[in-house]
Design a protein around this motif. Structure first.
Motif, PDB file in Angstrom:
ATOM      1  N   SER A  69      26.562 -16.799 -12.387  1.00  5.08           N
ATOM      2  CA  SER A  69      26.663 -17.122 -10.915  1.00  5.08           C
ATOM      3  C   SER A  69      26.907 -16.134  -9.778  1.00  5.08           C
ATOM      4  N   LEU A  70      27.670 -15.116 -10.186  1.00  7.69           N
ATOM      5  CA  LEU A  70      27.567 -13.928  -9.384  1.00  7.69           C
ATOM      6  C   LEU A  70      26.202 -13.104  -9.098  1.00  7.69           C
ATOM      7  N   ALA A  71      25.506 -13.164 -10.321  1.00  8.86           N
ATOM      8  CA  ALA A  71      24.257 -12.550 -10.230  1.00  8.86           C
ATOM      9  C   ALA A  71      23.203 -13.197  -9.415  1.00  8.86           C
ATOM     10  N   CYS A  94      35.657 -19.672 -12.961  1.00 14.98           N
ATOM     11  CA  CYS A  94      35.349 -20.356 -11.688  1.00 14.98           C
ATOM     12  C   CYS A  94      33.955 -19.887 -11.298  1.00 14.98           C
ATOM     13  N   CYS A  95      32.932 -20.608 -11.335  1.00 12.40           N
ATOM     14  CA  CYS A  95      31.721 -20.266 -11.101  1.00 12.40           C
ATOM     15  C   CYS A  95      31.476 -20.580  -9.648  1.00 12.40           C
ATOM     16  N   VAL A  96      30.621 -19.697  -8.831  1.00 16.30           N
ATOM     17  CA  VAL A  96      30.501 -19.692  -7.519  1.00 16.30           C
ATOM     18  C   VAL A  96      28.888 -20.207  -7.104  1.00 16.30           C
ATOM     19  N   MET A  97      28.961 -20.603  -5.855  1.00 15.27           N
ATOM     20  CA  MET A  97      27.603 -21.011  -5.474  1.00 15.27           C
ATOM     21  C   MET A  97      27.014 -19.822  -4.970  1.00 15.27           C
ATOM     22  N   PRO A  98      25.567 -19.869  -4.833  1.00  8.53           N
ATOM     23  CA  PRO A  98      24.997 -18.654  -4.336  1.00  8.53           C
ATOM     24  C   PRO A  98      25.320 -18.105  -2.774  1.00  8.53           C
ATOM     25  N   PHE A 151      24.210 -24.560 -12.974  1.00  6.28           N
ATOM     26  CA  PHE A 151      24.754 -25.872 -12.025  1.00  6.28           C
ATOM     27  C   PHE A 151      25.099 -25.216 -10.756  1.00  6.28           C
ATOM     28  N   HIS A 152      25.577 -24.013 -10.652  1.00  4.98           N
ATOM     29  CA  HIS A 152      25.977 -23.489  -9.577  1.00  4.98           C
ATOM     30  C   HIS A 152      24.934 -23.354  -8.511  1.00  4.98           C
ATOM     31  N   SER A 158      32.691 -22.789   0.997  1.00  2.60           N
ATOM     32  CA  SER A 158      32.187 -22.541  -0.235  1.00  2.60           C
ATOM     33  C   SER A 158      33.307 -22.632  -1.347  1.00  2.60           C
ATOM     34  N   PRO A 159      33.459 -23.668  -1.775  1.00  2.05           N
ATOM     35  CA  PRO A 159      34.546 -23.883  -3.004  1.00  2.05           C
ATOM     36  C   PRO A 159      34.058 -23.155  -4.433  1.00  2.05           C
TER      37      PRO A 159
END
Length: 287
Positions: A24-26, A96-100, A138-139, A231-232
């Motif tokens: 997700s960070l990538a 904890c995944c993060v959105m773009p 899914f992120h 951005s949760p």
């Protein structure tokens, strides 16, 4: 605005989740950041996940590791902070995944004299198992889809996916409050972290190390900017951590109670004097 952002990812022996977080960070739109892993003593499998990711990542990756001697995330985070080169440090957890737009939103929210706290959305067990098995990105799902997913009971806090602008009185509703500000979604300037000497490593076992850190930052003169609905982070479901990792008779509550009671104990004496002198000079200049 800042230049390089350092994202500190705290992890312990859940390589499958960490792999998803790193992916997700990538996929971040903002590419001017580094990843610093704060590893609280994970085994070889986690190290291999980090090594494999770093080998193909365009984003710099650093790995701080210390021996597994129980739950010592305060020490792990301090070790990672020591490797950070960014002006702004953003803390997340290895589940904890993060959105773009996560880095973009934190960079935009970063304000001198403030720490920035965000929310997390808890994914339910069934959805988490499916995501881990199928490795869906899914992120990157559109916010409306994430909203519907939560609305149908596969996660909580669906309204966190309705993005609000970075202005308005709601940003400052908790400006002096340490409660519920956690390092699963927290942005702090590196200079402010250094001024309070990072996390208190006397906290061992789970609990209150985040609260201690945030309270000392607030007492150092920062305000809390609460960026809900921006951005949760997307928190993967897991059961409670292994009790063997926690101190039997945790001193964390007494450490924190002492901090609450002693309003002067938040910075070294020299730093207190320096901060007071700076504040005095700023007031005089303003007058």
């Amino acid at each position: 605005m800042t230049s390089l952002v350092s994202v500190v990812v705290t992890t312990y022996n859940w390589p499958e989740a960490l792999s998803m977080v790193l992916k997700s960070l990538a996929d971040q739109k903002d590419r001017n950041f580094e990843i610093v892993i704060a590893d609280d003593g994970s085994g070889d499998e986690t190290a291999q996940v980090i090594k494999d990711f770093a080998a193909t990542s365009a984003i710099p990756v650093k790995h701080y590791w210390h021996e597994d001697s129980g739950f010592r995330v305060a020490k792990a985070r301090n070790g990672a902070i020591g490797l950070c080169e960014g002006d702004l440090v953003v803390f997340i957890d290895g589940d904890c995944c993060v959105m773009p737009d996560f880095i973009t939103r934190h960079r935009k929210a970063a304000t001198k004299g403030c720490l920035v706290s965000g929310k997390r959305v808890f994914l339910k067990e069934r959805l988490t198992k499916t995501l881990l098995a199928r490795k869906w990105a899914f992120h990157k799902w559109p916010r409306p889809l994430l909203f519907v997913t939560a609305l149908f009971g596969f996660a909580n806090r669906p309204f966190q996916f309705i993005r609000l602008p970075h202005n308005g009185p709601w940003l400052w509703e908790h400006e002096n409050c340490w409660e519920k500000a956690q390092t699963c979604n927290l942005g702090v300037f590196k200079a402010d972290i250094d001024r309070v000497q990072g996390f208190d490593e006397s906290y061992e076992g789970h609990g209150l190390e985040d609260s201690d850190f945030v309270l000392r930052l607030l007492r150092s003169g920062l305000k809390r900017k609460n960026v809900e609905y921006c951005s949760p982070v997307l928190h993967l479901f897991h059961k409670r951590s292994d009790p063997k990792r926690h101190v039997q008779d945790s001193k964390n509550p007494s450490h924190f109670e002492n901090l609450l009671a002693d309003t002067e104990r938040f910075l070294p004496l020299t730093a207190v004097k320096a901060t007071s002198a700076t504040q005095k000079a700023e007031r005089e200049a303003a007058e």
